[in-house]
Scaffold this motif. Structure first.
Motif: not given
Length: 208
Positions: A119-124
């Motif tokens: 889920d660190s993928f989503r803001p990026a």
């Protein structure tokens, strides 16, 4: 056909980068097919109690919250390009490690870590949308991305149901393969574009 035409026409004029970001998101979200079957996996395969299964599943939600915050924080430090490909590629071994853990604590720990990384993928990804979409088309670019998320979550459980009928381990490995595919696709397409965008930003700062 008319419905397909209306959908494609509504996103007409978006950049190739916007479409590729949506495609990577589609593959990534479709690869998250493991989530709907975690509860069944823990109760039927690992023989966890219903109470302990609920507790372990809560760690996925906790990891998602932490990952969303951490992804935004790290994106400010190292940029959205590195965060996205690191999130995708690190998810590969984590998915493969899930079947190794057989206890409640072990599964909770690996699910927490995997959720944070994924889920660190989503803001990026959201930052990348604003980076590559023209100002007047940002809203449509986000709409395309959201449609990719929803489509991925529709395809994932359907495919996951078939795979879980074969083997739960096969389900986890397929998730890993989807993350790997999305990561390679992202790196191949955006590596050169990211360098050009950085050079353009540096020239803009110097001129100001």
């Amino acid at each position: 056909m008319k419905l397909i035409y209306l959908y494609t026409n509504s996103f007409k004029g978006l950049s190739k980068e916007s479409w590729m970001l949506a495609l990577v998101m589609l593959i990534n979200r479709a690869g998250s097919m493991v989530l709907p079957f975690l509860g069944v996996y823990m109760t039927n395969h690992l023989h966890f109690s219903i109470e302990n299964t609920g507790i372990v599943l809560s760690f996925f939600g906790i990891g998602s919250v932490i990952g969303s915050w951490l992804g935004g924080f790290i994106t400010d430090k190292i940029g959205e390009y590195k965060v996205q490909y690191l999130s995708l590629l690190l998810s590969v071994p984590l998915f493969c490690l899930i079947p190794v853990f057989k206890t409640e604590i072990g599964v909770a720990a690996i699910i927490l870590i995997q959720s944070i990384v994924s889920d660190s993928f989503r803001p990026a990804n959201s930052v990348a949308i604003t980076k590559y979409a023209k100002p007047e088309k940002i809203t449509r670019a986000f709409s395309l991305n959201r449609m990719a998320v929803n489509l991925g979550f529709s395809i994932g459980p359907a495919l996951g149901g078939i795979l879980s009928g074969i083997s739960y381990e096969f389900l986890f490995f397929t998730n890993a393969l989807a993350a790997l595919l999305a990561g390679i696709l992202y790196i191949v397409f955006f590596k050169k574009r990211n360098k050009l965008a950085r050079l353009k930003a540096k020239k803009s700062k110097r001129s100001n």
